[in-house]
Design an enzyme around this catalytic site. Structure first.
Site, short mmCIF file in Angstrom:
data_model
loop_
_atom_site.label_atom_id
_atom_site.label_comp_id
_atom_site.label_asym_id
_atom_site.label_seq_id
_atom_site.Cartn_x
_atom_site.Cartn_y
_atom_site.Cartn_z
N ARG A 23 0.83 -1.22 0.00
CA ARG A 23 0.00 0.00 0.00
C ARG A 23 0.85 1.26 0.00
O ARG A 23 0.50 2.25 0.65
CB ARG A 23 -0.95 0.03 1.20
N ARG A 27 -4.00 6.49 0.62
CA ARG A 27 -4.54 7.70 1.24
C ARG A 27 -3.58 8.45 2.15
O ARG A 27 -3.82 9.60 2.47
CB ARG A 27 -5.82 7.35 2.01
N ARG A 36 -7.99 11.25 -5.68
CA ARG A 36 -9.21 10.59 -5.19
C ARG A 36 -10.36 11.56 -5.00
O ARG A 36 -11.52 11.16 -4.99
CB ARG A 36 -8.92 9.85 -3.87
N ASP A 72 -6.45 -3.60 -7.53
CA ASP A 72 -6.96 -4.18 -6.28
C ASP A 72 -7.16 -5.68 -6.47
O ASP A 72 -7.48 -6.12 -7.58
CB ASP A 72 -8.27 -3.53 -5.85
N TYR A 149 -14.10 -12.89 0.62
CA TYR A 149 -14.91 -11.72 0.21
C TYR A 149 -16.18 -12.16 -0.50
O TYR A 149 -17.26 -11.60 -0.27
CB TYR A 149 -14.09 -10.78 -0.68
O1 CP3 Z 1 0.07 -1.64 -2.50
C1 CP3 Z 1 -0.21 -0.80 -3.38
O2 CP3 Z 1 0.18 0.38 -3.33
C2 CP3 Z 1 -0.94 -1.28 -4.62
C3 CP3 Z 1 -2.35 -1.18 -4.60
C4 CP3 Z 1 -3.21 -2.12 -3.76
C5 CP3 Z 1 -4.49 -1.72 -3.30
N1 CP3 Z 1 -5.09 -2.82 -2.76
C6 CP3 Z 1 -5.07 -0.39 -3.44
C7 CP3 Z 1 -6.21 0.00 -2.61
C8 CP3 Z 1 -3.02 -3.44 -3.40
C9 CP3 Z 1 -1.81 -4.34 -3.59
C10 CP3 Z 1 -4.23 -3.87 -2.77
C11 CP3 Z 1 -4.45 -5.25 -2.31
C12 CP3 Z 1 -5.64 -5.55 -1.49
N2 CP3 Z 1 -6.92 -5.06 -1.64
C13 CP3 Z 1 -5.65 -6.47 -0.44
C14 CP3 Z 1 -4.47 -7.31 -0.01
C15 CP3 Z 1 -3.51 -6.53 0.80
C16 CP3 Z 1 -3.97 -6.27 2.20
O3 CP3 Z 1 -4.05 -5.09 2.55
O4 CP3 Z 1 -4.20 -7.25 2.91
C17 CP3 Z 1 -6.94 -6.51 0.09
C18 CP3 Z 1 -7.42 -7.37 1.25
C19 CP3 Z 1 -7.74 -5.63 -0.68
C20 CP3 Z 1 -9.19 -5.39 -0.54
C21 CP3 Z 1 -9.50 -3.98 -0.27
N3 CP3 Z 1 -9.28 -2.92 -1.15
C22 CP3 Z 1 -10.07 -3.45 0.89
C23 CP3 Z 1 -10.42 -4.26 2.13
C24 CP3 Z 1 -10.22 -2.08 0.68
C25 CP3 Z 1 -10.98 -1.10 1.55
C26 CP3 Z 1 -10.27 -0.80 2.80
C27 CP3 Z 1 -9.82 0.61 2.76
O5 CP3 Z 1 -8.61 0.83 2.98
O6 CP3 Z 1 -10.67 1.47 2.55
C28 CP3 Z 1 -9.67 -1.76 -0.57
C29 CP3 Z 1 -9.58 -0.42 -1.19
C30 CP3 Z 1 -8.21 0.03 -1.61
N4 CP3 Z 1 -7.35 -0.73 -2.35
C31 CP3 Z 1 -7.63 1.30 -1.36
C32 CP3 Z 1 -6.37 1.29 -2.00
C33 CP3 Z 1 -5.38 2.43 -2.08
C34 CP3 Z 1 -8.29 2.47 -0.63
C35 CP3 Z 1 -9.20 3.08 -1.64
C36 CP3 Z 1 -9.57 4.49 -1.37
O7 CP3 Z 1 -10.57 4.73 -0.70
O8 CP3 Z 1 -8.87 5.38 -1.88
#
Ligand code: CP3
Length: 342
Positions: A23, A27, A36, A72, A149
């Site tokens: 990540r 944000r 965003r 994602d 999920y």
């Molecule tokens: O790492 C990076 O910079 C690359 C991008 C990336 C995202 N998600 C962007 C994202 C990667 C590799 C992921 C993987 C991901 N997504 C996982 C596995 C890694 C982990 O954290 O365990 C999982 C479980 C997800 C599922 C997911 N996506 C969730 C649960 C959420 C919502 C939670 C939250 O933080 O709001 C997301 C959204 C998400 N994916 C965001 C980002 C930057 C936040 C989106 C936003 O509101 O801007």
């Protein structure tokens, strides 16, 4: 080209320890929040020029040794026939959760070039933009984490619906895991063909399972996935959290690099995994909220623990949290390089 990350994945010697952050785009960065404000998360993912810009933000702001594709793990669900959205404050919401054998049978295996062509296009553009400055990591969710999920319909604490389905409908569970493995394997191969130079499989929630359940219900599918990637020319990374009891079982499933979270000291984890694999980790992401002295001490302890053995990629044990101070992330990346070069 800076190939420290790839060299460490292959357990070759490096000038200093490579570092990147799960990540690393997101944000906590003002540049990300600015984009965003104009686009939804899914719009960012689905527009290659925007996904490219977001991927590049941490590469420009921090001194890191790898870029990770902005996307994602849930993106394949839509072309499988399970659309979802990111609801503000709640995380992902799957419109029609998978709760029966009929629901599983209705899921589709798709051609990544059709269903996720925008991700592959982002990778192609990124390779041009990165111009070999740092390698590009592609990724996908692991079958168990994706299944959780699909079955829960969103995030979960106890994974009760997932485990109930696994125990009470083992045939349907197996079919679900088989379909998810087939989709994930094709998707990762397509990412590699498009230019991804390493791939990470995120099994974020598999730590909810005991070792025996992991061995019975998950590991055969993870083995098929990693066996299917073995002929590919890039290193594979196998990541999970809460996996202190599962490390040997995960290692047996596959992966050139095994992800370790902060619940087990990395030197102990590595001894258990075995030195014929590389390891990635393992600073607690919440440490980044601590005063710099504590962050530095903990990062130094990780580097001292692995004792310059070739095959360590520095990372957090899980993703950077939204409120994390950017300055601490920057200082940490620099510190890892300086301290490990001494
Ligand atoms: O790492 C990076 O910079 C690359 C991008 C990336 C995202 N998600 C962007 C994202 C990667 C590799 C992921 C993987 C991901 N997504 C996982 C596995 C890694 C982990 O954290 O365990 C999982 C479980 C997800 C599922 C997911 N996506 C969730 C649960 C959420 C919502 C939670 C939250 O933080 O709001 C997301 C959204 C998400 N994916 C965001 C980002 C930057 C936040 C989106 C936003 O509101 O801007």
């Amino acid at each position: 080209m800076n190939d420290r990350f790839i060299r460490a994945c292959r357990r070759e010697s490096v000038d200093c320890t490579p570092v990147w952050f799960m990540r690393q785009a997101g944000r906590y960065m003002p540049e990300y929040r600015a984009l965003r404000a104009r686009y939804s998360m899914l719009e960012l993912c689905r527009t290659p020029e925007l996904a490219l810009a977001v991927t590049m933000q941490p590469v420009q702001a921090l001194s890191i040794d790898a870029a990770i594709l902005f996307a994602d793990i849930l993106l394949p669900l839509e072309p499988m026939g399970a659309p979802f959205e990111f609801a503000t404050g709640e995380g992902p919401v799957i419109q029609k959760p998978v709760r029966s054998a009929a629901d599983v049978a209705a899921l589709r295996v798709f051609d990544p070039a059709d269903g996720l062509g925008y991700v592959l296009e982002t990778i192609r553009l990124l390779r041009i933009e990165l111009a070999d400055k740092v390698p590009l990591i592609g990724f996908a969710g692991a079958p168990f984490t994706l299944a959780s999920y699909l079955v829960e319909g969103g995030k979960s604490t106890h994974f009760a619906l997932t485990k109930r389905f696994m125990y009470s409908e083992p045939t349907a569970w197996n079919a679900l895991m088989t379909t998810l493995t087939t989709v994930t394997l094709a998707y990762l191969r397509a990412q590699i063909a498009a230019g991804a130079q390493a791939v990470q499989v995120f099994d974020s929630w598999v730590g909810a399972l005991g070792v025996e359940d992991y061995a019975q219900y998950v590991r055969p599918h993870m083995r098929r996935l990693f066996d299917g990637l073995r002929a590919e020319p890039v290193p594979t990374l196998h990541f999970g959290t809460g996996t202190a009891t599962l490390l040997e079982a995960q290692r047996d499933a596959g992966g050139d690099v095994i992800g370790v979270d902060w619940r087990e000291p990395i030197e102990r984890a590595w001894a258990r995994i075995g030195y014929d694999r590389a390891v990635q980790g393992n600073l607690d992401p919440v440490t980044l909220f601590a005063p710099w002295d504590i962050v530095r001490t903990r990062a130094a302890a990780i580097l001292a623990g692995v004792d310059r053995r070739p095959g360590h990629v520095f990372n957090l044990g899980h993703g950077i949290l939204p409120e994390t101070p950017v300055d601490t992330v920057k200082r940490l990346a620099d510190f890892v390089h300086e301290e490990s070069a001494r």
